[in-house]
Motif scaffolding. Structure first.
Motif, short mmCIF file in Angstrom:
data_model
loop_
_atom_site.label_atom_id
_atom_site.label_comp_id
_atom_site.label_asym_id
_atom_site.label_seq_id
_atom_site.Cartn_x
_atom_site.Cartn_y
_atom_site.Cartn_z
N CYS A 23 0.80 -1.23 0.00
CA CYS A 23 0.00 0.00 0.00
C CYS A 23 0.83 1.27 0.00
CB CYS A 23 -0.92 0.00 1.22
SG CYS A 23 -0.02 0.00 2.79
N ALA A 75 -0.32 5.13 1.20
CA ALA A 75 -1.42 5.88 1.81
C ALA A 75 -1.81 7.07 0.95
CB ALA A 75 -1.03 6.34 3.21
N ASP A 76 -3.10 7.25 0.76
CA ASP A 76 -3.68 8.35 -0.01
C ASP A 76 -3.24 8.34 -1.48
OD1 ASP A 76 -4.98 9.34 2.28
OD2 ASP A 76 -3.17 10.43 2.88
N GLY A 77 -2.56 7.27 -1.89
CA GLY A 77 -2.16 7.15 -3.29
C GLY A 77 -1.22 8.24 -3.76
N CYS A 124 -5.70 5.55 -7.31
CA CYS A 124 -6.12 4.80 -6.13
C CYS A 124 -7.12 3.72 -6.52
CB CYS A 124 -6.75 5.75 -5.10
SG CYS A 124 -5.56 6.93 -4.41
N ASN A 130 -6.77 4.98 -1.01
CA ASN A 130 -5.42 4.42 -0.98
C ASN A 130 -5.11 3.60 -2.23
OD1 ASN A 130 -4.90 5.43 1.71
ND2 ASN A 130 -6.23 3.81 2.47
N TYR A 131 -3.85 3.28 -2.35
CA TYR A 131 -3.34 2.52 -3.49
C TYR A 131 -2.82 1.18 -2.99
CZ TYR A 131 0.15 1.13 -7.00
OH TYR A 131 0.91 0.43 -7.90
N ASP A 188 -8.05 0.53 7.21
CA ASP A 188 -7.88 0.47 5.77
C ASP A 188 -6.62 -0.26 5.35
OD1 ASP A 188 -5.98 2.30 6.55
OD2 ASP A 188 -6.78 3.97 5.39
N ILE A 219 -3.47 0.46 6.25
CA ILE A 219 -2.26 1.29 6.29
C ILE A 219 -1.62 1.15 7.67
CG2 ILE A 219 -1.35 3.63 6.09
CD1 ILE A 219 -2.46 2.56 3.48
N SER A 274 5.25 -1.71 4.16
CA SER A 274 4.17 -1.02 3.49
C SER A 274 4.26 0.49 3.74
CB SER A 274 2.82 -1.52 4.01
OG SER A 274 2.73 -2.91 3.95
N ASN A 275 3.96 1.26 2.71
CA ASN A 275 3.91 2.72 2.81
C ASN A 275 5.25 3.32 3.26
OD1 ASN A 275 2.38 5.10 2.41
ND2 ASN A 275 1.98 5.27 4.60
N ASN A 284 6.30 6.99 2.60
CA ASN A 284 5.64 8.08 3.32
C ASN A 284 5.88 8.06 4.82
OD1 ASN A 284 4.32 9.27 1.04
ND2 ASN A 284 2.82 7.61 1.08
#
Length: 345
Positions: free
Chosen positions: A79, A81-83, A96, A101-102, A209, A211, A316-317, A320
């Motif tokens: 993932c 977050a927020d794409g 997304c 999210n993506y 979600d 994330i 993941s993520n 960010n």
């Protein structure tokens, strides 16, 4: 060792193949140019191959399935977050596909693309070298990335997946393979009876979600502590907030780098065991908690916890969240990672 090429079907006028490797121990493993995927792993029992992973009969099943069994998961697994993310001061927005999210690029991901390939044989090992160019114009990511996915299988029943990649522009890259194990054979029962070991002191808790919350959580005295091997059912049947939130395990584990064996999965009823060695710092473990579509896998109906995915990667993520790893790929560098899954009979 023997290699056989079989048709894997036609979808949207594109034809695909499956490459079967049978080693000198009589163990057979199958890969396909559709998604540079591992599609089967069979042990010969009573004249037929008993499958220890989830897979597909043909390309149509791959495209029409909501699952990504055995596929190569692209540029950034799991993932974002927020794409969106910022790279060298430039703001990038992705398409997304999970709310805001993506996740895994869905129907446009590597899992559904045909890879070129060549086969390299040696006395004790066979390598299938898959290659693909992921062009910037076909994604929301910056840069053209040239990817090599090498699937190797040897007479020691070791499947090794090696990733290599280069880019012509600064980008992010964090691939994995979406293999699902079920050591009961032929998806005949859930994996609740599997003993599991993870050499990790921490896992990342998740938001609803999927994330990561962001802070590492010590696993002592929680159902996520698999440093002492125990049955999956002993953890999955415990009602703690994180397990209830995801209907099971779907979490990143921060691997210790002290031991060679990072994870171990075993089924006493079949005497199959798989040991995983990796240079990746994180593994996402997913116990197939949500059944989105009623399908048969190896002639048995798919049900909750029919498989366990073991996805080695960065966190993941990570792009960010500070401190969760580096997934930047510079044009002056070559990405390289390797994971080995060793079947012990």
């Amino acid at each position: 060792m023997r290699v056989d090429m079989l048709p894997f079907g036609i979808y949207n006028e594109e034809s695909y193949v499956e490459i079967l490797i049978t080693n000198d121990q009589g163990v057979q493993i199958g890969f396909s140019d559709l998604g540079a995927r591992i599609n089967s792993w069979g042990v010969l029992k009573e004249g037929r191959f008993e499958q220890i992973i989830l897979g597909y009969r043909n390309a149509t099943e791959v495209f029409e399935s909501p699952y990504f069994f055995g596929g190569t998961i692209e540029r950034v697994a799991d993932c974002i977050a927020d794409g969106e993310f910022v790279l060298d001061g430039n703001h990038h927005i992705l398409d997304c596909n999970e709310g805001i999210n993506y996740f895994n690029r869905g129907q446009n991901g590597y899992n559904f693309n045909r890879f070129d390939f060549e086969i390299v044989k040696s006395e004790n090992q066979i390598d299938i070298i898959f290659s693909y160019v992921d062009e910037e114009k076909g994604s929301s990511y910056p840069g053209d990335v040239t990817i090599t996915v090498i699937h190797s299988f040897n007479n020691q029943n070791e499947w090794t997946v090696t990733y290599k990649a280069t880019t012509d522009k600064m980008t992010i890259f964090n691939p994995t393979n979406h293999v699902y194990f079920n050591l009961n054979g032929n998806n005949s029962a859930p994996v609740l009876n599997h003993e599991f070991f993870v050499n990790a002191d921490y896992f990342l808790p998740l938001e609803a979600d999927g994330i990561p919350v962001g802070n590492e959580k010590y696993m002592k005295r929680t159902p996520f502590d698999f440093r002492t091997p125990h049955l999956l059912q002993d953890s999955l049947l415990v009602e703690t907030p994180q397990l209830v939130l995801m209907n099971g395990i779907d979490h990143p584990f921060m691997l210790n780098q002290k031991e060679k064996v990072a994870l171990r999965l075993a089924c006493s009823e079949t005497n199959y065991k798989v040991e995983i060695l990796t240079d990746r710092p994180v593994v996402i473990v997913y116990t197939l908690n949500k059944i989105e579509s009623s399908i048969d896998v190896w002639d048995n109906p798919l049900q909750s916890h029919s498989g366990i995915a073991i996805e080695t990667q960065e966190a993941s993520n990570a792009i960010n969240m500070l401190g969760l790893g580096n997934i930047r790929l510079d044009p002056t560098e070559e990405f390289h990672s390797q994971t080995t899954y060793r079947l012990v009979l």
